[in-house]
Design a protein around this motif. Structure first.
Motif, PDB file in Angstrom:
ATOM      1  N   SER A  61       0.806  -1.219   0.000  1.00  0.00           N
ATOM      2  CA  SER A  61       0.000   0.000   0.000  1.00  0.00           C
ATOM      3  C   SER A  61       0.840   1.270   0.000  1.00  0.00           C
ATOM      4  O   SER A  61       0.317   2.360  -0.256  1.00  0.00           O
ATOM      5  CB  SER A  61      -0.923   0.022   1.225  1.00  0.00           C
ATOM      6  N   GLU A  62       2.137   1.144   0.275  1.00  0.00           N
ATOM      7  CA  GLU A  62       2.978   2.339   0.405  1.00  0.00           C
ATOM      8  C   GLU A  62       3.282   3.026  -0.916  1.00  0.00           C
ATOM      9  O   GLU A  62       3.705   4.178  -0.931  1.00  0.00           O
ATOM     10  CB  GLU A  62       4.289   1.988   1.117  1.00  0.00           C
ATOM     11  N   HIS A  63       3.112   2.365  -2.042  1.00  0.00           N
ATOM     12  CA  HIS A  63       3.409   2.996  -3.326  1.00  0.00           C
ATOM     13  C   HIS A  63       2.578   4.259  -3.526  1.00  0.00           C
ATOM     14  O   HIS A  63       1.407   4.296  -3.152  1.00  0.00           O
ATOM     15  CB  HIS A  63       3.126   2.023  -4.472  1.00  0.00           C
ATOM     16  N   PRO A  64       3.196   5.316  -4.122  1.00  0.00           N
ATOM     17  CA  PRO A  64       4.588   5.415  -4.557  1.00  0.00           C
ATOM     18  C   PRO A  64       5.530   5.643  -3.370  1.00  0.00           C
ATOM     19  O   PRO A  64       5.290   6.525  -2.540  1.00  0.00           O
ATOM     20  CB  PRO A  64       4.590   6.620  -5.490  1.00  0.00           C
ATOM     21  N   VAL A  65       6.603   4.862  -3.315  1.00  0.00           N
ATOM     22  CA  VAL A  65       7.539   4.933  -2.208  1.00  0.00           C
ATOM     23  C   VAL A  65       8.967   4.884  -2.743  1.00  0.00           C
ATOM     24  O   VAL A  65       9.273   4.122  -3.661  1.00  0.00           O
ATOM     25  CB  VAL A  65       7.287   3.805  -1.189  1.00  0.00           C
ATOM     26  N   ALA A  66       9.821   5.723  -2.180  1.00  0.00           N
ATOM     27  CA  ALA A  66      11.203   5.845  -2.635  1.00  0.00           C
ATOM     28  C   ALA A  66      12.160   5.377  -1.554  1.00  0.00           C
ATOM     29  O   ALA A  66      11.922   5.579  -0.357  1.00  0.00           O
ATOM     30  CB  ALA A  66      11.519   7.289  -3.003  1.00  0.00           C
ATOM     31  N   LEU A  67      13.245   4.771  -1.974  1.00  0.00           N
ATOM     32  CA  LEU A  67      14.323   4.363  -1.079  1.00  0.00           C
ATOM     33  C   LEU A  67      15.400   5.439  -1.090  1.00  0.00           C
ATOM     34  O   LEU A  67      15.947   5.757  -2.143  1.00  0.00           O
ATOM     35  CB  LEU A  67      14.912   3.034  -1.535  1.00  0.00           C
ATOM     36  N   GLN A  68      15.687   6.011   0.087  1.00  0.00           N
ATOM     37  CA  GLN A  68      16.790   6.959   0.164  1.00  0.00           C
ATOM     38  C   GLN A  68      18.050   6.242   0.618  1.00  0.00           C
ATOM     39  O   GLN A  68      18.062   5.565   1.652  1.00  0.00           O
ATOM     40  CB  GLN A  68      16.508   8.120   1.117  1.00  0.00           C
ATOM     41  N   LEU A  69      19.105   6.396  -0.160  1.00  0.00           N
ATOM     42  CA  LEU A  69      20.392   5.773   0.142  1.00  0.00           C
ATOM     43  C   LEU A  69      21.393   6.825   0.594  1.00  0.00           C
ATOM     44  O   LEU A  69      21.358   7.976   0.155  1.00  0.00           O
ATOM     45  CB  LEU A  69      20.946   5.052  -1.083  1.00  0.00           C
ATOM     46  N   GLY A  70      22.304   6.394   1.459  1.00  0.00           N
ATOM     47  CA  GLY A  70      23.432   7.216   1.865  1.00  0.00           C
ATOM     48  C   GLY A  70      24.720   6.506   1.497  1.00  0.00           C
ATOM     49  O   GLY A  70      24.854   5.295   1.687  1.00  0.00           O
ATOM     50  N   GLY A  71      25.652   7.252   0.968  1.00  0.00           N
ATOM     51  CA  GLY A  71      26.930   6.661   0.595  1.00  0.00           C
ATOM     52  C   GLY A  71      27.683   7.565  -0.353  1.00  0.00           C
ATOM     53  O   GLY A  71      27.160   8.574  -0.829  1.00  0.00           O
ATOM     54  N   SER A  72      28.929   7.185  -0.640  1.00  0.00           N
ATOM     55  CA  SER A  72      29.743   7.972  -1.561  1.00  0.00           C
ATOM     56  C   SER A  72      30.604   7.093  -2.461  1.00  0.00           C
ATOM     57  O   SER A  72      31.436   7.599  -3.204  1.00  0.00           O
ATOM     58  CB  SER A  72      30.651   8.941  -0.785  1.00  0.00           C
ATOM     59  N   ASP A  73      30.394   5.782  -2.388  1.00  0.00           N
ATOM     60  CA  ASP A  73      31.130   4.843  -3.231  1.00  0.00           C
ATOM     61  C   ASP A  73      30.231   4.461  -4.401  1.00  0.00           C
ATOM     62  O   ASP A  73      29.206   3.809  -4.208  1.00  0.00           O
ATOM     63  CB  ASP A  73      31.518   3.604  -2.427  1.00  0.00           C
ATOM     64  N   PRO A  74      30.585   4.849  -5.627  1.00  0.00           N
ATOM     65  CA  PRO A  74      29.699   4.591  -6.768  1.00  0.00           C
ATOM     66  C   PRO A  74      29.337   3.120  -6.950  1.00  0.00           C
ATOM     67  O   PRO A  74      28.173   2.796  -7.216  1.00  0.00           O
ATOM     68  CB  PRO A  74      30.514   5.118  -7.960  1.00  0.00           C
ATOM     69  N   ALA A  75      30.305   2.232  -6.769  1.00  0.00           N
ATOM     70  CA  ALA A  75      30.031   0.809  -6.967  1.00  0.00           C
ATOM     71  C   ALA A  75      29.055   0.280  -5.920  1.00  0.00           C
ATOM     72  O   ALA A  75      28.128  -0.474  -6.231  1.00  0.00           O
ATOM     73  CB  ALA A  75      31.335   0.011  -6.939  1.00  0.00           C
ATOM     74  N   LYS A  76      29.259   0.673  -4.662  1.00  0.00           N
ATOM     75  CA  LYS A  76      28.369   0.223  -3.598  1.00  0.00           C
ATOM     76  C   LYS A  76      26.964   0.798  -3.775  1.00  0.00           C
ATOM     77  O   LYS A  76      25.962   0.104  -3.579  1.00  0.00           O
ATOM     78  CB  LYS A  76      28.927   0.616  -2.234  1.00  0.00           C
ATOM     79  N   LEU A  77      26.891   2.062  -4.146  1.00  0.00           N
ATOM     80  CA  LEU A  77      25.579   2.677  -4.358  1.00  0.00           C
ATOM     81  C   LEU A  77      24.847   2.023  -5.527  1.00  0.00           C
ATOM     82  O   LEU A  77      23.627   1.831  -5.477  1.00  0.00           O
ATOM     83  CB  LEU A  77      25.724   4.176  -4.599  1.00  0.00           C
ATOM     84  N   ALA A  78      25.584   1.668  -6.562  1.00  0.00           N
ATOM     85  CA  ALA A  78      24.961   0.985  -7.701  1.00  0.00           C
ATOM     86  C   ALA A  78      24.389  -0.359  -7.272  1.00  0.00           C
ATOM     87  O   ALA A  78      23.275  -0.734  -7.662  1.00  0.00           O
ATOM     88  CB  ALA A  78      25.976   0.816  -8.824  1.00  0.00           C
ATOM     89  N   LYS A  79      25.144  -1.093  -6.468  1.00  0.00           N
ATOM     90  CA  LYS A  79      24.665  -2.381  -5.970  1.00  0.00           C
ATOM     91  C   LYS A  79      23.448  -2.190  -5.072  1.00  0.00           C
ATOM     92  O   LYS A  79      22.446  -2.915  -5.190  1.00  0.00           O
ATOM     93  CB  LYS A  79      25.785  -3.074  -5.198  1.00  0.00           C
ATOM     94  N   ALA A  80      23.520  -1.220  -4.174  1.00  0.00           N
ATOM     95  CA  ALA A  80      22.397  -0.957  -3.270  1.00  0.00           C
ATOM     96  C   ALA A  80      21.153  -0.530  -4.056  1.00  0.00           C
ATOM     97  O   ALA A  80      20.026  -0.892  -3.693  1.00  0.00           O
ATOM     98  CB  ALA A  80      22.774   0.116  -2.258  1.00  0.00           C
ATOM     99  N   ALA A  81      21.343   0.248  -5.110  1.00  0.00           N
ATOM    100  CA  ALA A  81      20.213   0.678  -5.931  1.00  0.00           C
ATOM    101  C   ALA A  81      19.523  -0.518  -6.590  1.00  0.00           C
ATOM    102  O   ALA A  81      18.293  -0.567  -6.666  1.00  0.00           O
ATOM    103  CB  ALA A  81      20.674   1.677  -6.988  1.00  0.00           C
ATOM    104  N   THR A  82      20.302  -1.493  -7.051  1.00  0.00           N
ATOM    105  CA  THR A  82      19.698  -2.684  -7.658  1.00  0.00           C
ATOM    106  C   THR A  82      18.915  -3.476  -6.621  1.00  0.00           C
ATOM    107  O   THR A  82      17.860  -4.040  -6.928  1.00  0.00           O
ATOM    108  CB  THR A  82      20.763  -3.576  -8.308  1.00  0.00           C
ATOM    109  N   VAL A  83      19.431  -3.517  -5.396  1.00  0.00           N
ATOM    110  CA  VAL A  83      18.697  -4.179  -4.317  1.00  0.00           C
ATOM    111  C   VAL A  83      17.356  -3.484  -4.099  1.00  0.00           C
ATOM    112  O   VAL A  83      16.309  -4.126  -3.972  1.00  0.00           O
ATOM    113  CB  VAL A  83      19.526  -4.189  -3.014  1.00  0.00           C
ATOM    114  N   GLY A  84      17.387  -2.146  -4.067  1.00  0.00           N
ATOM    115  CA  GLY A  84      16.157  -1.388  -3.876  1.00  0.00           C
ATOM    116  C   GLY A  84      15.168  -1.599  -5.007  1.00  0.00           C
ATOM    117  O   GLY A  84      13.961  -1.758  -4.774  1.00  0.00           O
ATOM    118  N   GLU A  85      15.661  -1.602  -6.225  1.00  0.00           N
ATOM    119  CA  GLU A  85      14.766  -1.831  -7.357  1.00  0.00           C
ATOM    120  C   GLU A  85      14.164  -3.224  -7.289  1.00  0.00           C
ATOM    121  O   GLU A  85      12.963  -3.412  -7.552  1.00  0.00           O
ATOM    122  CB  GLU A  85      15.523  -1.652  -8.667  1.00  0.00           C
ATOM    123  N   ASP A  86      14.965  -4.221  -6.917  1.00  0.00           N
ATOM    124  CA  ASP A  86      14.463  -5.590  -6.806  1.00  0.00           C
ATOM    125  C   ASP A  86      13.375  -5.699  -5.738  1.00  0.00           C
ATOM    126  O   ASP A  86      12.467  -6.528  -5.859  1.00  0.00           O
ATOM    127  CB  ASP A  86      15.601  -6.555  -6.487  1.00  0.00           C
TER     128      ASP A  86
END
Length: 329
Positions: A61-86
């Motif tokens: 029921s929460e949609h539309p809902v966004a995941l806010q990430l914190g970080g500064s490592d591009p590779a880690k943020l990219a991986k975390a973003a895929t987790v969020g999308e999944d």
């Protein structure tokens, strides 16, 4: 190529540390069907290595809902973003605004305003891995930066990397000398600067944040910005969210009554209690439900005094105490 989100940012509830967890968002969604909700900031490392269901799980029921990430490592943020999308999030938002000591020690949050090129690398890496929008929430500057230069330069660099949506808290962040709480109120607001940004970059969606206390105040910003974000006001007096759908999304539905929301949340507490969730983890977000209404003090007192009681009927007790007080008045 990122897909266009089917939902707008016309009204958003800000990500708040120790605030907008899944229980809070479920509660907020009972009052508005269309506002965009945000998680607390989750670090990239936590999203990758932590208990994902606990940190990232949410109700449909929460949609539309966004995941806010914190970080500064591009590779880690990219991986975390895929987790969020999944997990099914509608958006990934990068935190470039939080001034807390913990965030500074991790070299992310508001201090990233000083390194727009790094932010551009981070968002590029995330966009390469996900199809949902990647957005940025930032301040107008930090410390001794001149906001007239820092904000425009930052947005230019990050927009060149592909970001189209910027949520701008219209204050500077002072990384030294002010606490996170003081950073929410002490630095002066500069809405006009953010207006100039929007006029200069009509190709971007600019959502205004900071110091907005009421729905009427929020509505006045819609002429100049693509959306409005409320944080502490929506958390402290959450029933104002019941006005959002009619005001910002032209809904003709009758807003829910406070008592009906309390009853719905009581059923939610009972279900979560069966799964081992402490009632206070949920009811703490509901302290302000009756803010400004008859019985508010009784409601607050009952929930506060019974915060440690492991009872799944805690909201029924609070509602009963408040109704009794109202009847006696």
């Amino acid at each position: 190529m990122q897909k266009t989100s089917p939902h707008t940012h016309r009204f958003c509830v800000a990500p708040m540390m120790d605030g907008t967890d899944r229980h809070c968002r479920y509660f907020h969604r009972l009052m508005t069907k269309h506002a965009r909700l945000y998680t607390e900031m989750i670090t990239a490392d936590a999203a990758i290595h932590g208990d994902r269901e606990y940190l990232l799980g949410f109700h449909d029921s929460e949609h539309p809902v966004a995941l806010q990430l914190g970080g500064s490592d591009p590779a880690k943020l990219a991986k975390a973003a895929t987790v969020g999308e999944d997990f099914g999030y509608d958006e990934i938002n990068l935190n470039v605004g939080c001034p807390s000591d913990r965030v500074q020690s991790g070299a992310f949050g508001a201090c990233l305003m000083k390194t727009p090129e790094l932010v551009a690398e981070c968002v590029s890496a995330m966009q390469a891995k996900v199809d949902i929008p990647v957005t940025v929430k930032c301040r107008i500057g930090v410390d001794d930066q001149d906001p007239e230069q820092s904000l425009f330069s930052f947005v230019q660099t990050v927009a060149d990397a592909g970001v189209k949506i910027f949520i701008v808290h219209a204050r500077k962040a002072w990384l030294q000398g002010l606490s996170p709480k003081e950073n929410r109120t002490v630095p002066p607001l500069d809405y006009d600067l953010v207006r100039r940004l929007k006029r200069a970059r009509p190709d971007l969606s600019v959502i205004i944040n900071g110091g907005i206390e009421t729905i009427n105040d929020a509505a006045r910003f819609t002429a100049d910005f693509d959306g409005v974000m409320l944080g502490r006001a929506a958390y402290g007096a959450p029933y104002l969210l019941s006005q959002v759908d009619a005001t910002f999304f032209d809904s003709s539905e009758t807003p829910p009554l406070r008592d009906d929301i309390a009853v719905a949340m009581s059923a939610y507490v009972k279900k979560e209690f069966e799964n081992g969730v402490r009632p206070h983890s949920i009811t703490r977000h509901m302290i302000g439900l009756y803010h400004g209404a008859p019985g508010a003090r009784t409601w607050r007192r009952f929930l506060s005094e019974n915060a440690g009681v492991l009872r799944d009927d805690i909201l029924e007790g609070a509602l009963g105490a408040m109704r009794a007080r109202r009847d006696a008045a």
